[in-house]
Design an enzyme around this catalytic site. Structure first.
Site, PDB file in Angstrom:
ATOM      1  N   LYS A 279     -29.604  29.218   5.629  1.00  0.00           N
ATOM      2  CA  LYS A 279     -30.818  28.687   6.277  1.00  0.00           C
ATOM      3  C   LYS A 279     -30.411  27.543   7.198  1.00  0.00           C
ATOM      4  CE  LYS A 279     -33.888  25.767   5.988  1.00  0.00           C
ATOM      5  NZ  LYS A 279     -34.291  24.765   7.012  1.00  0.00           N
TER       6      LYS A 279
ATOM      7  N   GLU B 248     -23.553  17.902  -0.171  1.00  0.00           N
ATOM      8  CA  GLU B 248     -22.875  16.985   0.746  1.00  0.00           C
ATOM      9  C   GLU B 248     -23.979  16.194   1.409  1.00  0.00           C
ATOM     10  OE1 GLU B 248     -21.838  15.142   3.485  1.00  0.00           O
ATOM     11  OE2 GLU B 248     -21.182  16.855   4.681  1.00  0.00           O
TER      12      GLU B 248
ATOM     13  N   CYS C 220     -22.961  12.190   8.807  1.00  0.00           N
ATOM     14  CA  CYS C 220     -23.149  11.676   7.447  1.00  0.00           C
ATOM     15  C   CYS C 220     -22.036  10.694   7.089  1.00  0.00           C
ATOM     16  CB  CYS C 220     -23.204  12.812   6.452  1.00  0.00           C
ATOM     17  SG  CYS C 220     -21.912  14.022   6.705  1.00  0.00           S
TER      18      CYS C 220
ATOM     19  N   GLU D 162     -29.124   4.519   5.437  1.00  0.00           N
ATOM     20  CA  GLU D 162     -28.490   5.382   6.427  1.00  0.00           C
ATOM     21  C   GLU D 162     -29.431   5.520   7.619  1.00  0.00           C
ATOM     22  OE1 GLU D 162     -27.962   9.563   5.391  1.00  0.00           O
ATOM     23  OE2 GLU D 162     -25.983   9.503   6.320  1.00  0.00           O
TER      24      GLU D 162
END
Lengths: 326, 503, 322
Positions: free
Chosen positions: B207, B281, B315, B412
């Site tokens: 996906k 992750e 990331c 973040e």
């Protein structure tokens, strides 16, 4: 084997005179047998034997009085949320130093543990017999436990060679990946075999440099405590393995929610508990592996009851890029 | 020149302190847009299930928009639970019927084919990636696409060597893998997920992210051309609900997810009791640590690459700069000059360094966090480069004087925004670097090799870069500690995510 | 600046100035910041990928012509050869008088007079190599005399070589002193300090030599003699430009840069200009602060300019080989 009873004193557990007596030089108590000293069983946390902070306990009975110091039934601490909290504090401090030791040194200490377990074989067998095993079964389990410690003692300084890698990256860097401990691993030990199962699940994580907090078998926590006495008299630093007694179903979720714990390894037939652990662990992205309780014989199998997989499960991989230039 | 008196010297001090370089218009680069005429994007894309392009049972389509122009590029099918179910069934049939039975070397050859086809179509894939996601063409051209091909090439070779990979332990595939990937490296993340899964003998339902579905659909065409058995790879497009349908599907044996920590936690909780295997992750807030003995000019480049690469949508971005206090002012001065040279604008221009922010939503989030940084009293440095009228853009930005507890130091941001803090000793650097719930990556800048190793050992992060940053390679396992997730991608270690071992 | 020269035993020697806190961006002579080879080469590789089209390309190439030190440094050099080169420098392309002129002609001392005469009134400078070029391994008195005579012959610029042997032995004071004395000998002539980076072995050494060259009085620092391979590279140029940048941050003084040797194509020239533009900015995109030391480069630049003008690829034989 008698089942666990809670906070309930059995008439049969009242101390009876044992066979040993010493002569009283005053003669005052001549002819009366010596009153033996019974042992208070405590959890092993941070290298010390402690009661539960909660003051709670549960009763563990035995198959028969074995003519030793123990009464037939003993009170075992029922570990609590705060006991977990305290264990985490010492386990964290211990982990940092334990991981910093050389793998060779960790291997030597594990070997020392094997020596101590061997030397206390009779005591451990005795405890297993009290928990309902035959002498022969108990002897077999203790022997397998010693061998398991030897197995991991010899593994400590080889894990890296097997799981580390040089990564030939396309560029002017020396790339390599090394295994590293995760931190604190919380373990719910298999119910049975109470000694070999315990050793088989706590030794691999510490071989890799983690510290462990384990909930011992509910059915036979006493043997876990005797094993803890082996830990205490080996060279293993306090806090590296912390043995709690109590109910896995009660302490497991506390482990799962504690943010300082990095991983959970749970061996339990309780499917609902396994699901709860997996769910609660998500809030801090813990590494969780739950196992339906295997057949006890698995632990005696050299292929399935031990191995690199048991160690590797509690290792992180760290990839490092180092420049190569002048 | 020769010598200078003390008074002359202090005069120089005063006048030189504020000297800055002028990066003006003395010699300007002309626009150099990559030609897009040979890339054909369809008006509408269906789902890729069982080797066929099928209309979604949902009957719905959603637009995918170019973030640099705000124009709709195509309509893409939105898969619902029923569509996902069809995809899982197709994957299961392919697993049972073909893929798990195929000789491993044949499996490998299919994956080699994919690698080659990506190389052949590298240019069009780069353009599609840049159009759909907003990243500069030089990055999709030089990083995303070559690395995606390399990942397939690398893993193809593993297919028939799994018996060597686990020291005598027998590896068997898990079955059907459900993979949910993010929008920051759309094709590369598809490669990171598909290549090891396929090499280990699993079939896949993938996906892609809803803002960047196109390159995965181009990859589906490649997979068709490579004649992979139908159903081995199925691609279901859609948003969060589609992803949830993949995660929740009982016919899936393994979930691999790359994305935010918040969503990762929800997935982990949702899988409790399901027996599905999981690798995650997730997010990061990496420390990039610059020591006084660092090669400072190269460290500046590393800082820039660490945080401004891919608009900071990374990331493992080096979003916290920890600078040894004695060189803080120098680093800030140089960095302030350096960000003036970053060229922001049309992602298709070959000289663009900073492309478009991936979506309006992400742009709003970045703005909100930057506003909070200013409100918390940190000092803002920002490039004054012109911002295009259309599209979602945010200039390269950094903050100094932020506290370790401020939001810009802890959360973040996932944008081109850096927070600069200081330390005095190596121990303090380690303490501050590890003072986060994340643990994905870290950078160390020093001329002293021993110090790189010392720091690398003590930093709690899955990838450590010494005198470099944001480097990736299929041979190098990538993944996080702590709340940055678990499991690795790449290298021998990454195979573990897609096999069951006997002991 | 950071160094003051003190007299000791009748010779110039060095001592570091105390309280050097002008800027921590600039580290004193004997402890320059380290340089990371991998990261330097990655940076220049990335800059080399800048895409220069149409107007940007033409403007860059025209600028590069004005930055050229058209060079002939051969044992077989003759007045005829030098005059031809001077003519080329003044009128790089007869069909397009808007091109050029080049910045300078670079020759051996014996050719300075010829060049000076040929270039009179053109604005093109005469640069002369000196100091026992290319090795520099002669007594300092001879090297200084070499410089003075070249200046007397009319050289506007002196391209000196450093003593690489002393540099590699760690005798930085000697290297410094020779540069400083050469600067004195130059009088009004500008001094370019050739580091001969191809013999220095590492970027760290290039950085250190650059620091010394600047501190001792060089107006320009220059990569190479052209007699040693490797000569100019984008990597050493970047490291030298970074040294110049730190010196500018610390003092406000702008030092010039000259890559020489190995820059043969228009494409390379543009790459160098990109490195200058993105490292030091507008001020250095000027012949006063940036030069190319080259001989073959000019024709390739002219060829590319003609290609841009006409839209057709050119033949090498269409351009005069002087």
């Amino acid at each position: 084997m008698k089942t666990r009873t809670e906070s309930h004193v059995d008439a049969a557990d009242v101390a009876v005179p044992g066979p040993l007596a010493v002569t009283d030089p005053s003669g005052a108590s001549a002819g009366l047998p010596r009153l033996r000293v019974t042992k208070a069983y405590k959890m092993y946390v941070g290298g010390a034997f402690v009661r539960s902070e909660s003051g709670r306990y549960f009763r563990v009975a035995s198959e028969e009085a074995q003519g030793d110091a123990d009464p037939a039934g003993v009170n075992i601490p029922r570990g609590s949320r705060k006991d977990v909290r305290d264990a985490v504090v010492v386990a964290k401090a211990a982990y940092e130093k334990w991981e910093a030791r050389t793998p060779f040194n960790r291997g030597q200490i594990l070997y020392r543990l094997a020596e101590v377990v061997e030397s206390r074989a009779k005591e451990l067998e005795h405890s297993l017999v009290r928990a309902g095993q035959s002498r022969a079964e108990a002897a077999r389990e203790v022997a397998a436990t010693v061998d398991r410690a030897v197995f991991y003692a010899g593994f400590a300084d080889k894990v890296s060679a097997l799981v580390a890698s040089h990564n030939p990256v396309s560029g002017p860097h020396f790339g390599f990946s090394v295994p590293e401990a995760m931190g604190i691993v919380a373990v719910i030990a298999p119910e049975s075999p109470s000694l070999l199962g315990l050793a088989s699940v706590v030794l691999p994580p510490i071989t890799g440099g983690n510290s462990v907090i384990v909930v011992a078998s509910e059915a036979d926590p006493r043997t876990a405590i005797v094993f803890s006495e082996c830990l205490a008299t080996s060279d293993l630093p306090g806090g590296v393995i912390n043995v709690l007694t109590g109910y896995g179903s009660e302490m497991g979720p506390i482990f799962a929610k504690h943010r300082e714990i990095s991983a959970i390894d749970a061996w339990t037939a309780d499917e609902a508990l396994r699901a709860t652990l997996e769910r609660e662990a998500a809030s801090s992205v813990k590494r969780v592996k739950t196992h339906p309780s295997p057949n006890a014989e698995m632990w005696f199998d050299r292929r399935r009851g031990q191995g690199l997989g048991f160690i590797e499960r509690h290792l992180e991989t760290k990839s490092i890029w180092h420049p190569v230039g002048v | 020149m020769k010598s200078m008196t003390v008074s002359e010297k202090s005069e120089a001090q005063k006048s030189t302190k504020d000297l800055a370089l002028d990066f003006g218009r003395a010699w300007e680069y002309a626009p150099s847009p990559e030609a897009t005429d040979h890339v054909k994007i369809e008006k509408r894309y269906e789902l890729f299930i069982g080797g066929k392009w099928v209309a979604p049972k949902s009957g719905k389509y959603f637009p995918t928009v170019s973030p640099s122009t705000e124009e709709t590029l195509a309509e893409v099918a939105e898969a619902n639970a029923e569509d996902v179910d069809l995809a899982v069934r197709a994957a299961r049939r392919a697993y049972d019927g073909v893929w798990s039975r195929m000789r491993p070397e044949e499996r490998g050859k299919y994956i080699f084919r994919i690698a080659r086809a990506i190389q052949e179509k590298a240019r069009e894939l780069a353009i599609v990636e840049t159009l759909d996601g907003g990243k500069p063409i030089k990055e999709s051209r030089d990083v995303d696409i070559p690395l995606a091909a390399a990942h397939f090439f690398y893993h193809a070779g593993w297919a028939d060597k799994l018996d060597y990979a686990f020291h005598g332990r027998k590896a068997r595939p898990l079955g059907v893998a459900g993979q949910v990937i993010p929008w920051n490296f759309p094709l590369l993340m598809a490669a990171w997920k598909l290549a090891p899964a396929l090499a280990c003998g699993n079939t896949v339902v993938l996906k892609p992210a809803e803002t960047t579905p196109l390159s995965a659909l181009f990859l589906a065409r490649i997979i068709e051309e490579c004649e992979l058995p139908e159903g081995v790879v199925n691609i279901v497009t859609g948003a969060g609900a589609t992803g949830a349908a993949v995660v929740d599907h009982p016919g899936i044996d393994k979930i691999a997810f790359t994305g935010s920590t918040a969503v990762g936690k929800r997935i982990q909780a949702a899988l409790a009791g399901s027996h599905k295997r999981l690798t995650l992750e997730l997010g990061g807030k990496a420390a990039n640590i610059v020591f006084a003995d660092a090669p400072i000019d190269q460290a500046i480049e590393g800082i820039v690459n660490g945080i401004y690469f891919n608009q900071g949508h990374v990331c493992c971005a080096g979003s916290r700069l920890l600078v040894e206090e004695s060189v803080h002012d120098v680093v800030v001065r140089k960095l302030a000059d350096r960000i003036k040279t970053l060229r922001l604008g049309d992602p298709l221009d070959k000289n663009t360094d900073i492309g478009a922010i991936n979506s309006k939503m992400q742009l709003d989030k970045i703005r909100e966090l930057v506003a909070s940084g200013e409100k918390e009293g940190a000092q803002l440095y920002q490039s004054t480069c012109p911002i295009p009228q259309k599209g979602y853009f945010f200039p390269p930005t950094f903050f100094t004087g932020a506290s370790q507890s401020s939001r810009i130091a802890r959360e973040e941001i996932f944008g081109p925004v850096l927070t600069v803090m200081t330390f005095r000793t190596p121990d303090e650097a380690i303490e501050k670097a590890n003072n986060t719930m994340y643990g994905l990556s870290a950078g160390i800048w020093t001329d002293k090799g021993a110090k790189i190793f010392h720091m690398a050992t003590r930093l709690k992060a899955g990838v450590i870069w010494g005198n470099t940053f944001n480097k990736f390679d299929p041979t190098s396992p990538f993944g996080g500690y702590k709340e940055s997730g678990f499991g690795r991608e790449g290298g021998r270690q990454g195979l573990s995510a897609y096999v069951e071992l006997d002991g | 600046m950071y160094l003051r020269r003190v007299k000791s035993n009748g010779h110039d020697s060095l001592a570091r100035a105390n309280g050097d806190s002008v800027s921590r961006a600039y580290t004193p002579l004997f402890a320059p910041p380290p340089v990371d080879q991998v990261a330097v080469e990655e940076r220049v590789a990335s800059l080399a990928k800048r895409s220069l089209k149409k107007g940007a390309k033409v403007a860059g190439l025209k600028l590069s012509i004005r930055m050229m030190d058209l060079t002939t440094l051969e044992g077989k050099d003759t007045p005829g050869k030098v005059r031809a080169l001077c003519n080329k420098a003044m009128h790089p392309l007869d069909s397009d008088p808007s091109l050029g002129p080049c910045a300078a002609i670079c020759v051996y001392p014996n050719m300075v007079k010829v060049a000076k005469e040929a270039l009179r009134g053109s604005g093109v400078f005469v640069a002369s190599v000196a100091t026992a070029f290319p090795s520099g391994l002669s007594p300092i008195e001879i090297k200084l005399d070499d410089v003075r005579r070249a200046v007397d012959f009319g050289a506007d610029e002196i391209d000196m070589v450093i003593d690489r042997g002393a540099m590699l032995m760690g005798d930085y004071a000697k290297v410094f002193d020779e540069i400083a004395r050469t600067k004195d000998a130059c009088g009004k002539a500008h001094l370019k300090v050739i580091l001969e980076t191809g013999e220095l072995g590492s970027y760290d050494m290039v950085r250190k030599a650059s620091e010394i060259g600047i501190a001792a009085g060089g107006d320009f620092i220059k990569t190479s003699t052209g007699k040693v391979q490797p000569a100019a590279t984008l990597g050493v140029t970047l490291v030298m430009l970074e040294t110049i940048r730190d010196h500018y941050y610390a003092t406000g003084r702008k030092i010039g840069m000259k890559p020489a040797g190995g820059v043969r194509t228009a494409k390379q020239a543009l790459q160098y200009l990109v490195v200058v533009k993105e490292t030091l900015g507008d001020a250095w995109l000027d012949p006063d602060l940036f030069r190319f030391g080259a001989s073959a480069l000019l024709n390739d630049v002219l060829m590319q300019l003609e290609k841009e003008r006409t839209g057709n690829y050119q033949a090498a034989e269409d351009f005069s080989k002087d």
